[in-house]
Scaffold this motif. Structure first.
Motif, short mmCIF file in Angstrom:
data_model
loop_
_atom_site.label_atom_id
_atom_site.label_comp_id
_atom_site.label_asym_id
_atom_site.label_seq_id
_atom_site.Cartn_x
_atom_site.Cartn_y
_atom_site.Cartn_z
N PRO A 1 0.81 -1.23 0.00
CA PRO A 1 0.00 0.00 0.00
C PRO A 1 0.85 1.27 0.00
O PRO A 1 0.45 2.28 -0.60
N ALA B 1 1.96 1.75 -3.56
CA ALA B 1 0.82 2.15 -4.38
C ALA B 1 0.47 3.62 -4.16
O ALA B 1 0.13 4.34 -5.11
N LEU B 2 0.56 4.07 -2.91
CA LEU B 2 0.28 5.48 -2.61
C LEU B 2 1.21 6.39 -3.40
O LEU B 2 0.77 7.37 -4.01
N GLY C 1 -0.74 8.02 -6.04
CA GLY C 1 -1.36 9.16 -5.40
C GLY C 1 -0.46 10.34 -5.14
O GLY C 1 -0.94 11.40 -4.72
N SER D 1 -1.03 2.81 -10.93
CA SER D 1 -1.51 4.19 -11.00
C SER D 1 -2.94 4.26 -11.49
O SER D 1 -3.76 5.04 -10.97
N HIS E 1 -5.33 1.97 -11.25
CA HIS E 1 -6.24 1.52 -10.20
C HIS E 1 -6.38 2.57 -9.10
O HIS E 1 -7.48 2.83 -8.60
N TYR E 2 -5.26 3.18 -8.73
CA TYR E 2 -5.28 4.18 -7.65
C TYR E 2 -6.11 5.39 -8.07
O TYR E 2 -6.92 5.91 -7.30
N ASP F 1 -9.58 2.59 -6.58
CA ASP F 1 -9.50 1.21 -6.08
C ASP F 1 -8.11 0.98 -5.49
O ASP F 1 -7.21 0.43 -6.14
N ARG F 2 -7.91 1.40 -4.25
CA ARG F 2 -6.59 1.31 -3.64
C ARG F 2 -6.19 -0.14 -3.35
O ARG F 2 -5.01 -0.47 -3.33
N GLU F 3 -7.18 -0.98 -3.10
CA GLU F 3 -6.88 -2.39 -2.84
C GLU F 3 -6.28 -3.05 -4.07
O GLU F 3 -5.27 -3.77 -3.99
N ALA G 1 -4.86 -1.48 -6.51
CA ALA G 1 -3.59 -0.81 -6.77
C ALA G 1 -2.47 -1.46 -5.98
O ALA G 1 -1.39 -1.75 -6.51
N ALA G 2 -2.72 -1.71 -4.69
CA ALA G 2 -1.69 -2.35 -3.87
C ALA G 2 -1.40 -3.76 -4.35
O ALA G 2 -0.23 -4.19 -4.41
#
Length: 348
Positions: free
Chosen positions: A248, A251-252, A256, A282, A284-285, A289-291, A293-294
Protein backbone atom coordinates in the motif's frame (compact mmCIF):
# COMPACT_ATOMS: atom_id res chain seq x y z
CA UNK A 1 26.49 2.89 7.29
CA UNK A 2 24.55 4.76 9.97
CA UNK A 3 20.90 4.31 10.92
CA UNK A 4 18.16 6.94 10.85
CA UNK A 5 14.41 6.99 11.42
CA UNK A 6 11.88 8.66 9.14
CA UNK A 7 8.74 9.61 11.05
CA UNK A 8 6.82 9.94 7.76
CA UNK A 9 3.79 11.92 6.74
CA UNK A 10 1.09 12.56 9.29
CA UNK A 11 -2.34 11.12 8.54
CA UNK A 12 -5.25 12.54 10.55
CA UNK A 13 -2.86 13.45 13.36
CA UNK A 14 0.64 12.87 14.75
CA UNK A 15 2.04 9.37 14.19
CA UNK A 16 1.60 7.19 17.25
CA UNK A 17 4.79 6.65 19.17
CA UNK A 18 6.84 9.21 17.26
CA UNK A 19 7.83 11.29 20.29
CA UNK A 20 8.88 8.19 22.20
CA UNK A 21 10.80 6.87 19.19
CA UNK A 22 12.73 10.13 18.82
CA UNK A 23 13.66 10.03 22.50
CA UNK A 24 14.71 6.39 22.17
CA UNK A 25 16.78 7.18 19.07
CA UNK A 26 18.59 9.92 20.97
CA UNK A 27 19.35 7.64 23.91
CA UNK A 28 20.54 4.69 21.82
CA UNK A 29 22.88 6.20 19.28
CA UNK A 30 20.62 6.44 16.22
CA UNK A 31 22.20 8.95 13.84
CA UNK A 32 19.19 11.01 12.80
CA UNK A 33 15.43 11.45 12.72
CA UNK A 34 13.60 12.98 9.77
CA UNK A 35 10.20 14.57 9.22
CA UNK A 36 8.11 15.15 6.11
CA UNK A 37 5.54 17.60 4.78
CA UNK A 38 3.07 17.50 1.89
CA UNK A 39 -0.16 19.45 2.46
CA UNK A 40 -0.93 18.80 6.12
CA UNK A 41 1.65 18.92 8.91
CA UNK A 42 4.88 20.84 8.34
CA UNK A 43 8.40 19.46 8.65
CA UNK A 44 9.94 21.97 11.07
CA UNK A 45 7.52 22.08 14.00
CA UNK A 46 7.71 18.36 14.91
CA UNK A 47 11.50 18.54 15.01
CA UNK A 48 11.36 21.46 17.41
CA UNK A 49 8.75 19.75 19.59
CA UNK A 50 10.10 16.19 19.63
CA UNK A 51 13.72 17.31 19.47
CA UNK A 52 13.41 19.52 22.55
CA UNK A 53 13.97 16.51 24.80
CA UNK A 54 17.00 15.20 22.86
CA UNK A 55 20.69 16.06 23.00
CA UNK A 56 22.55 13.91 20.46
CA UNK A 57 20.44 12.72 17.53
CA UNK A 58 20.51 14.84 14.38
CA UNK A 59 17.22 16.47 13.36
CA UNK A 60 16.49 16.65 9.63
CA UNK A 61 13.66 17.83 7.41
CA UNK A 62 13.02 15.11 4.90
CA UNK A 63 11.83 17.18 3.18
CA UNK A 64 10.94 20.85 3.50
CA UNK A 65 9.26 21.94 0.28
CA UNK A 66 10.80 24.86 -1.59
CA UNK A 67 7.48 26.42 -2.47
CA UNK A 68 6.22 26.40 1.13
CA UNK A 69 8.56 29.22 2.18
CA UNK A 70 10.80 31.83 0.67
CA UNK A 71 14.52 31.02 0.81
CA UNK A 72 15.07 33.60 3.55
CA UNK A 73 12.18 32.26 5.66
CA UNK A 74 13.60 28.76 5.26
CA UNK A 75 17.02 29.98 6.35
CA UNK A 76 15.44 31.66 9.39
CA UNK A 77 13.77 28.41 10.44
CA UNK A 78 16.97 26.47 9.86
CA UNK A 79 19.27 28.75 11.82
CA UNK A 80 16.72 28.95 14.64
CA UNK A 81 16.45 25.17 14.96
CA UNK A 82 20.20 24.83 14.69
CA UNK A 83 20.67 27.16 17.66
CA UNK A 84 17.98 25.46 19.72
CA UNK A 85 19.38 21.98 19.02
CA UNK A 86 23.01 22.90 19.61
CA UNK A 87 24.08 22.38 15.99
CA UNK A 88 22.18 19.19 15.21
CA UNK A 89 19.87 20.41 12.46
CA UNK A 90 20.04 19.22 8.83
CA UNK A 91 18.07 21.18 6.24
CA UNK A 92 16.60 18.76 3.75
CA UNK A 93 14.99 20.50 0.77
CA UNK A 94 13.01 19.35 -2.23
CA UNK A 95 11.03 20.81 -5.12
CA UNK A 96 7.98 18.55 -4.59
CA UNK A 97 5.77 18.21 -7.70
CA UNK A 98 3.39 20.30 -9.77
CA UNK A 99 0.23 18.97 -8.12
CA UNK A 100 1.26 20.22 -4.69
CA UNK A 101 3.22 23.30 -5.75
CA UNK A 102 0.52 24.68 -8.02
CA UNK A 103 -2.50 23.14 -6.30
CA UNK A 104 -1.61 23.78 -2.65
CA UNK A 105 0.88 26.66 -2.67
CA UNK A 106 -0.42 28.42 -5.77
CA UNK A 107 3.08 28.79 -7.14
CA UNK A 108 4.40 27.96 -10.63
CA UNK A 109 6.35 24.71 -10.80
CA UNK A 110 8.40 25.48 -13.92
CA UNK A 111 12.21 25.19 -13.93
CA UNK A 112 12.57 23.27 -10.64
CA UNK A 113 16.33 22.73 -11.02
CA UNK A 114 17.03 26.41 -11.67
CA UNK A 115 14.79 27.39 -8.75
CA UNK A 116 16.55 24.91 -6.49
CA UNK A 117 19.94 26.35 -7.40
CA UNK A 118 18.73 29.91 -6.64
CA UNK A 119 17.05 28.83 -3.41
CA UNK A 120 20.10 27.06 -2.01
CA UNK A 121 22.39 29.96 -2.94
CA UNK A 122 20.22 32.41 -0.98
CA UNK A 123 20.00 30.12 2.06
CA UNK A 124 23.78 29.79 2.07
CA UNK A 125 24.18 33.58 1.81
CA UNK A 126 21.90 34.06 4.83
CA UNK A 127 23.87 31.49 6.83
CA UNK A 128 27.26 32.94 5.91
CA UNK A 129 26.06 36.40 7.01
CA UNK A 130 28.89 38.10 5.15
CA UNK A 131 26.78 40.89 3.67
CA UNK A 132 23.17 41.98 3.16
CA UNK A 133 21.49 39.34 1.01
CA UNK A 134 20.87 40.17 -2.61
CA UNK A 135 19.88 37.88 -5.47
CA UNK A 136 19.27 38.58 -9.17
CA UNK A 137 16.39 36.11 -9.59
CA UNK A 138 14.46 35.38 -11.70
CA UNK A 139 12.64 33.12 -9.23
CA UNK A 140 13.71 34.81 -5.97
CA UNK A 141 14.95 38.36 -6.65
CA UNK A 142 16.17 40.21 -3.55
CA UNK A 143 15.30 42.95 -2.91
CA UNK A 144 12.09 42.86 -4.91
CA UNK A 145 12.61 45.03 -8.02
CA UNK A 146 10.88 48.40 -7.88
CA UNK A 147 9.07 47.64 -11.14
CA UNK A 148 7.68 44.29 -9.94
CA UNK A 149 3.85 44.10 -9.75
CA UNK A 150 2.72 45.58 -6.45
CA UNK A 151 6.20 46.69 -5.38
CA UNK A 152 6.65 49.97 -3.52
CA UNK A 153 10.28 50.36 -4.54
CA UNK A 154 11.30 50.59 -0.89
CA UNK A 155 12.81 47.12 -0.54
CA UNK A 156 16.19 47.03 1.19
CA UNK A 157 18.89 44.36 1.20
CA UNK A 158 19.11 42.96 4.73
CA UNK A 159 21.39 40.75 6.77
CA UNK A 160 20.13 38.31 9.41
CA UNK A 161 20.00 39.89 12.85
CA UNK A 162 20.80 36.46 14.32
CA UNK A 163 24.30 35.10 13.91
CA UNK A 164 23.91 31.50 12.69
CA UNK A 165 25.45 28.89 14.95
CA UNK A 166 26.97 27.20 11.90
CA UNK A 167 27.62 29.10 8.71
CA UNK A 168 28.03 25.73 7.00
CA UNK A 169 24.81 24.18 8.32
CA UNK A 170 24.34 21.09 6.11
CA UNK A 171 21.86 21.29 3.27
CA UNK A 172 20.62 18.07 1.69
CA UNK A 173 18.56 17.81 -1.47
CA UNK A 174 15.84 15.29 -2.21
CA UNK A 175 16.31 14.09 -5.76
CA UNK A 176 15.03 11.20 -7.84
CA UNK A 177 15.79 12.14 -11.43
CA UNK A 178 19.28 12.01 -12.94
CA UNK A 179 19.72 15.77 -13.36
CA UNK A 180 18.69 16.75 -9.86
CA UNK A 181 20.75 13.92 -8.36
CA UNK A 182 23.82 15.41 -10.05
CA UNK A 183 22.70 18.85 -8.85
CA UNK A 184 22.63 17.61 -5.24
CA UNK A 185 26.25 16.50 -5.54
CA UNK A 186 27.19 19.84 -7.05
CA UNK A 187 25.57 22.29 -4.62
CA UNK A 188 24.50 20.40 -1.48
CA UNK A 189 26.05 18.52 1.43
CA UNK A 190 23.93 15.43 1.00
CA UNK A 191 21.42 13.56 -1.14
CA UNK A 192 18.04 12.30 0.11
CA UNK A 193 16.94 9.59 -2.32
CA UNK A 194 13.68 7.67 -2.09
CA UNK A 195 12.89 4.41 -3.87
CA UNK A 196 16.55 3.76 -4.43
CA UNK A 197 17.77 0.19 -4.90
CA UNK A 198 21.19 -1.40 -4.53
CA UNK A 199 20.72 -2.45 -8.16
CA UNK A 200 20.97 1.23 -9.15
CA UNK A 201 24.14 1.90 -7.16
CA UNK A 202 26.48 2.16 -10.15
CA UNK A 203 24.14 4.64 -11.84
CA UNK A 204 23.80 6.65 -8.63
CA UNK A 205 27.56 6.82 -8.12
CA UNK A 206 28.07 8.00 -11.70
CA UNK A 207 25.52 10.80 -11.27
CA UNK A 208 27.12 11.89 -8.00
CA UNK A 209 30.55 11.95 -9.61
CA UNK A 210 29.12 14.13 -12.38
CA UNK A 211 27.97 16.62 -9.77
CA UNK A 212 31.19 16.44 -7.77
CA UNK A 213 33.14 17.45 -10.89
CA UNK A 214 31.35 20.81 -10.86
CA UNK A 215 31.37 21.26 -7.08
CA UNK A 216 32.68 24.50 -5.60
CA UNK A 217 35.79 24.36 -3.41
CA UNK A 218 33.93 26.51 -0.87
CA UNK A 219 31.66 23.58 0.02
CA UNK A 220 32.45 20.53 2.11
CA UNK A 221 34.74 18.07 0.30
CA UNK A 222 32.98 15.43 -1.78
CA UNK A 223 34.41 12.80 0.56
CA UNK A 224 32.14 14.19 3.31
CA UNK A 225 29.02 14.10 1.13
CA UNK A 226 26.16 12.14 2.69
CA UNK A 227 23.59 9.86 1.08
CA UNK A 228 20.65 9.38 3.45
CA UNK A 229 18.28 6.97 1.73
CA UNK A 230 14.71 6.46 2.92
CA UNK A 231 13.90 2.74 2.86
CA UNK A 232 10.57 1.17 3.86
CA UNK A 233 10.89 -1.67 6.39
CA UNK A 234 8.43 -4.39 7.40
CA UNK A 235 9.07 -7.42 9.59
CA UNK A 236 6.80 -10.46 9.26
CA UNK A 237 6.91 -14.24 9.31
CA UNK A 238 7.95 -14.39 5.67
CA UNK A 239 9.08 -12.14 2.85
CA UNK A 240 5.71 -12.51 1.12
CA UNK A 241 3.83 -11.38 4.23
CA UNK A 242 6.13 -8.39 4.70
CA UNK A 243 5.80 -7.45 1.04
CA UNK A 244 2.04 -7.24 1.50
CA UNK A 245 2.58 -4.75 4.32
CA UNK A 246 4.66 -2.46 2.06
CA UNK A 247 2.51 -2.71 -1.08
CA UNK A 248 0.00 0.00 0.00
CA UNK A 249 2.91 2.39 0.66
CA UNK A 250 4.29 1.84 -2.84
CA UNK A 251 0.82 2.15 -4.38
CA UNK A 252 0.28 5.48 -2.61
CA UNK A 253 3.46 6.94 -4.05
CA UNK A 254 3.06 5.42 -7.50
CA UNK A 255 -0.59 6.38 -7.84
CA UNK A 256 -1.36 9.16 -5.40
CA UNK A 257 1.77 11.29 -5.08
CA UNK A 258 1.68 12.99 -8.45
CA UNK A 259 -0.42 13.30 -11.58
CA UNK A 260 -0.79 10.83 -14.44
CA UNK A 261 1.87 12.71 -16.41
CA UNK A 262 4.21 13.87 -13.62
CA UNK A 263 4.98 11.47 -10.79
CA UNK A 264 8.67 11.48 -9.88
CA UNK A 265 8.28 8.63 -7.39
CA UNK A 266 6.77 6.42 -10.07
CA UNK A 267 9.50 7.43 -12.50
CA UNK A 268 12.19 6.48 -9.98
CA UNK A 269 10.71 3.02 -9.48
CA UNK A 270 10.19 2.59 -13.21
CA UNK A 271 13.95 2.80 -13.69
CA UNK A 272 14.12 -0.63 -12.12
CA UNK A 273 12.14 -2.01 -15.06
CA UNK A 274 8.59 -1.88 -13.70
CA UNK A 275 7.04 0.88 -15.80
CA UNK A 276 4.19 -1.25 -17.12
CA UNK A 277 3.24 -2.63 -13.71
CA UNK A 278 3.41 0.83 -12.17
CA UNK A 279 1.12 2.21 -14.86
CA UNK A 280 -1.44 -0.40 -13.80
CA UNK A 281 -0.97 0.53 -10.14
CA UNK A 282 -1.51 4.19 -11.00
CA UNK A 283 -4.62 3.46 -13.04
CA UNK A 284 -6.24 1.52 -10.20
CA UNK A 285 -5.28 4.18 -7.65
CA UNK A 286 -6.63 7.00 -9.80
CA UNK A 287 -9.88 5.07 -10.23
CA UNK A 288 -10.22 4.93 -6.45
CA UNK A 289 -9.50 1.21 -6.08
CA UNK A 290 -6.59 1.31 -3.64
CA UNK A 291 -6.88 -2.39 -2.84
CA UNK A 292 -6.34 -3.41 -6.47
CA UNK A 293 -3.59 -0.81 -6.77
CA UNK A 294 -1.69 -2.35 -3.87
CA UNK A 295 -2.24 -5.87 -5.19
CA UNK A 296 -0.75 -4.84 -8.54
CA UNK A 297 2.57 -3.82 -6.98
CA UNK A 298 5.10 -6.50 -7.99
CA UNK A 299 6.75 -8.41 -5.13
CA UNK A 300 10.11 -8.10 -6.90
CA UNK A 301 9.83 -4.31 -6.92
CA UNK A 302 9.14 -4.18 -3.18
CA UNK A 303 12.12 -6.43 -2.51
CA UNK A 304 14.35 -4.05 -4.48
CA UNK A 305 13.41 -0.86 -2.63
CA UNK A 306 12.49 -2.09 0.86
CA UNK A 307 13.68 -4.26 3.74
CA UNK A 308 11.14 -7.06 4.14
CA UNK A 309 10.78 -10.43 5.80
CA UNK A 310 12.05 -12.17 8.89
CA UNK A 311 14.91 -10.77 10.96
CA UNK A 312 17.29 -13.08 9.11
CA UNK A 313 15.98 -11.90 5.74
CA UNK A 314 16.42 -8.27 6.70
CA UNK A 315 19.94 -8.82 8.00
CA UNK A 316 20.87 -10.29 4.63
CA UNK A 317 19.25 -7.40 2.77
CA UNK A 318 20.97 -4.74 4.88
CA UNK A 319 24.33 -6.26 4.00
CA UNK A 320 23.52 -5.56 0.35
CA UNK A 321 22.81 -1.89 1.15
CA UNK A 322 26.12 -1.58 3.00
CA UNK A 323 27.96 -2.08 -0.29
CA UNK A 324 26.28 0.96 -1.88
CA UNK A 325 26.94 4.70 -1.77
CA UNK A 326 24.37 5.06 1.02
CA UNK A 327 25.90 6.50 4.20
CA UNK A 328 22.72 6.51 6.34
CA UNK A 329 19.87 4.04 6.03
CA UNK A 330 16.76 6.00 7.04
CA UNK A 331 14.11 3.40 7.77
CA UNK A 332 10.43 4.13 7.20
CA UNK A 333 8.41 2.03 9.61
CA UNK A 334 6.03 2.30 12.53
CA UNK A 335 7.99 4.46 15.02
CA UNK A 336 6.85 2.18 17.83
CA UNK A 337 8.85 -0.65 16.25
CA UNK A 338 12.21 1.17 16.37
CA UNK A 339 13.50 -0.28 19.70
CA UNK A 340 13.02 -3.82 18.40
CA UNK A 341 14.37 -3.12 14.91
CA UNK A 342 17.47 -1.05 15.70
CA UNK A 343 19.49 -3.93 17.26
CA UNK A 344 18.58 -6.10 14.28
CA UNK A 345 19.83 -3.53 11.79
CA UNK A 346 22.99 -2.81 13.78
CA UNK A 347 23.79 -6.48 14.14
CA UNK A 348 23.63 -6.96 10.40
Amino acid sequence: MRLGLHTGYWKAGPPAGAAEAVAWADAHGIDSVWTAEAYGSDAFTPLAWWGATTSRVRLGTGIAQLSARTPTATAMAALTLDHLSGGRFVLGLGASGPQVVEGWYGQPYARPLARTREFVAIVRDVLRREAPVTAPGPAYPLPLPADAPGATGQGKALRSTVHPLRADLPIHLAAQGPRNTALAAEIADGWLPAFLSPALDAEARALLEEGFAARSATLRPAAEFEVCASVPLAVAGSIAEAVDLVRPHVALYAGGMGSASANFHRDAMARLGYAEALAEVSAHYTAGDRERAAAAVPEELVREIALVGTPADIAEQVARWERTCVTTLVVQTDPRALPALAPLLAAS
